[in-house]
Design an enzyme around this catalytic site. Structure first.
Site, PDB file in Angstrom:
ATOM      1  N   SER A 128       0.615  -1.067   0.160  1.00 47.10           N
ATOM      2  CA  SER A 128      -0.203  -0.033  -0.182  1.00 47.10           C
ATOM      3  C   SER A 128       0.424   1.372   0.393  1.00 47.10           C
ATOM      4  O   SER A 128       1.294   1.285  -1.049  1.00 47.10           O
ATOM      5  CB  SER A 128      -0.870  -0.065   1.513  1.00 47.10           C
ATOM      6  OG  SER A 128      -1.838   0.886   1.203  1.00 47.10           O
ATOM      7  N   ASP A 134       9.893   5.110 -10.402  1.00 43.73           N
ATOM      8  CA  ASP A 134       8.691   5.466 -11.817  1.00 43.73           C
ATOM      9  C   ASP A 134       9.958   6.908 -12.308  1.00 43.73           C
ATOM     10  O   ASP A 134       9.972   7.097 -13.532  1.00 43.73           O
ATOM     11  CB  ASP A 134       7.356   6.032 -11.501  1.00 43.73           C
ATOM     12  CG  ASP A 134       6.905   4.667 -12.009  1.00 43.73           C
ATOM     13  OD1 ASP A 134       7.283   3.342 -11.659  1.00 43.73           O
ATOM     14  OD2 ASP A 134       5.352   4.663 -12.134  1.00 43.73           O
ATOM     15  N   LYS A 144      -0.548  -3.985  -3.732  1.00 41.42           N
ATOM     16  CA  LYS A 144      -1.300  -3.845  -3.578  1.00 41.42           C
ATOM     17  C   LYS A 144      -2.476  -2.614  -3.688  1.00 41.42           C
ATOM     18  O   LYS A 144      -1.224  -0.959  -3.179  1.00 41.42           O
ATOM     19  CB  LYS A 144      -2.267  -3.890  -1.313  1.00 41.42           C
ATOM     20  CG  LYS A 144      -3.771  -2.874  -1.205  1.00 41.42           C
ATOM     21  CD  LYS A 144      -3.349  -3.254   0.494  1.00 41.42           C
ATOM     22  CE  LYS A 144      -4.961  -2.241   1.411  1.00 41.42           C
ATOM     23  NZ  LYS A 144      -4.763  -0.669   0.682  1.00 41.42           N
TER      24      LYS A 144
END
Length: 544
Positions: A295, A306, A320
């Site tokens: 999470s 990224d 998740k």
């Protein structure tokens, strides 16, 4: 002009009519269906209550129906009873109200293991090793006390008082203390220190309301010590508040860089971007993750990956990618309902599949073990349709199943771990430490007045190991000579670390445990080789 204005009004009216025509009936139909089924279920409850052959608990039946309904939606929409709501919120709020001790129920006695610095118990003179034998005049020793009983006895509203009777080594008579309860912090930061002259280490166990403040305070201290590189340890961090994850990621990213965005059928797309200058935008970063990182941990590690901002080391994270919001029901209970997916800056949703049902979803860890992915990165396969590119250097990253690290660190496959894990599971190692510290706390403090001296000079002896082995035999764990020989150094390190935790601090425990940690050693290796660090952030293939 007048005609144009009238035509404009007609156009608006037509738009409203079309919007109602296209979307209105669907909304009304959905509302009608909810009302019809609400009436249907209410009638069922009345029939069961009024006509069922045996006595029935309508409240219990309703709760079971709610639980089953939510299980049909997704694995993370859950029901929380009124009694569980406060207990669930405590760790994320960052504090509770009590007397400020860590404790253990050992040999049917409530033992204080540590007192929280500047907490109510420390202020009145409670010490680690004290036994609490009475609370408000009521005996609690030798009665089969449970942890939940201790919480009920010692926690309470700030400003209320509790009377304790203490048995203390070296004191002939019991000691009496009156303690006024206060707010007690629950820390989300387990450890913060320098691994070497230029590399800092921070470990977070959750993302709570206080995480950002704790992190910034730790970074301030590390900067005074010359930090240039940071190892951020999010292993086994199951997440927490979305807001805290965004604030933490913001510390590493530059202004206006996307951190995460959420989107759901009934929850319009929302972008969360980095703001003003963060506390560590320029130094090198390694983030440690594993199968227990979920999470909020995946939001932070996904954003850093990224943007090619740092290197991810460890094993594939939990997976998740669903956002829950709390909704209270009329009796004080609550549901946490999934309202949106979250997406990393490159657009990937890292939620692992759950179409085969919750039972299969919960087998994911066992499946990862059985298919070999905990031990070999080549056993992990991603769907090419879920491929994305990092936003600076265009590396391949994948959605659909957690954050895959840039450097894979396998789980130890040795069968010898069965022996030491049994000692842990039966609390043999921990009970040894409780006894050892109880007998030697004052001597340790005198001989090693600070942790550095303890770490340099203190050693677990062969006699200590034999005591642990004997404790295992008492618990039905047969001595395994081969495993003991293989793991003796690790067992000694673990025992020493647990002693350091009880005598000095939790931070000091990690200083010992991390000395031979494979992921941390790999991080230090990457930092030492600037070319390797840079290469990891521009290559496409996963590096081992």
């Amino acid at each position: 002009m007048a005609v144009t204005k009238i035509q404009h009004i007609k156009t608006i009216g037509l738009g409203i009519f079309l919007a109602f025509f296209l979307f209105g009936p669907v909304s009304v139909q959905a509302q009608n269906e909810v009302q019809e089924n609400q009436v249907k279920f209410a009638r069922l409850l009345r029939l069961v209550d009024g006509y069922y052959v045996d006595s029935s608990d309508v409240s219990d039946l309703t709760e079971k129906a709610i639980v089953h309904l939510l299980e049909e939606l997704d694995p993370h929409s859950t029901y929380i009873s009124k009694e569980e709501v406060d207990k669930m919120n405590e760790p994320l709020k960052g504090n509770f109200e009590g007397i400020g001790i860590s404790f253990n129920i050992y040999k049917d006695t409530l033992m204080v293991t540590t007192v929280i610095a500047e907490g109510p118990s420390e202020k009145v003179g409670l010490r680690g090793g004290d036994r609490i034998i009475e609370v408000d005049g009521k005996n609690i020793a030798g009665i089969g006390l449970k942890n939940s009983d201790v919480f009920d006895l010692l926690r309470g509203e700030k400003g209320t008082k509790v009377d304790l009777t203490i048995a203390r080594k070296g004191e002939t008579n019991p000691l009496e203390f009156t303690i006024e309860r206060d707010k007690i912090p629950i820390y989300s930061l387990d450890a913060s220190y320098m691994l070497d002259e230029s590399t800092g280490y921070i470990k977070l166990n959750k993302f709570s309301a206080t995480t950002t403040d704790e992190f910034l305070e730790a970074m301030s201290d590390l900067k005074k010590e010359g930090i240039q590189n940071l190892v951020l340890d999010l292993r086994n961090n199951g997440g927490g508040y979305l807001k805290s994850a965004i604030e933490l990621a913001d510390q590493f990213l530059t202004d206006d860089q996307m951190i995460v965005y959420t989107d759901g059928t009934n929850d319009p797309k929302r972008d969360y971007k980095a703001t003003a200058k963060g506390s560590f935008e320029d130094g090198k970063v390694v983030v440690l993750v594993n199968e227990g990182s979920a999470s909020a941990s995946e939001i932070v590690s996904g954003a850093i990956q990224d943007w090619d901002r740092g290197v991810i080391i460890g094993r594939r994270s939990f997976g998740k990618g669903l956002v829950q919001k709390p909704f209270f029901l009329n009796d004080g209970s609550m549901i946490r309902l999934t309202t949106a997916h979250y997406y990393t800056p490159s657009g990937r949703c890292i939620q692992k599949p759950y179409e085969e049902g919750i039972s299969e979803y919960r087998k994911d860890y066992a499946n990862r073990i059985s298919n070999g992915e905990m031990f070999n990165a080549d056993s992990i396969h991603f769907d090419d349709e879920l491929k994305h590119k990092t936003l600076v250097n265009g590396r391949n990253v994948y959605g659909g199943g957690g954050v895959m690290p840039d450097i894979f660190v396998p789980m130890d496959t040795s069968s010898h771990y069965a022996y030491i894990n049994n000692l842990r599971r039966k609390r043999v190692t921990y009970n040894f430490v409780l006894d050892y510290v109880d007998l030697n706390r004052e001597d340790i403090a005198k001989q090693y007045p600070d942790f550095d001296k303890f770490n340099d000079k203190f050693e677990i002896t062969e006699e200590n190991i034999e005591q642990v082995v004997a404790g295992g035999i008492e618990e039905g764990i047969e001595k395994d000579e081969e495993s003991l020989s293989y793991l003796k150094d690790e067992l000694k390190r673990e025992l020493k670390a647990l002693i350091a935790r009880d005598v000095y601090s939790r931070n000091d425990m990690y200083k010992i445990l991390n000395e031979e940690d494979d992921a941390i050693l790999k991080a230090l290796e990457v930092f030492d080789n600037q070319d390797k660090y840079a290469t990891l952030l521009v290559t496409v293939d996963t590096v081992d």
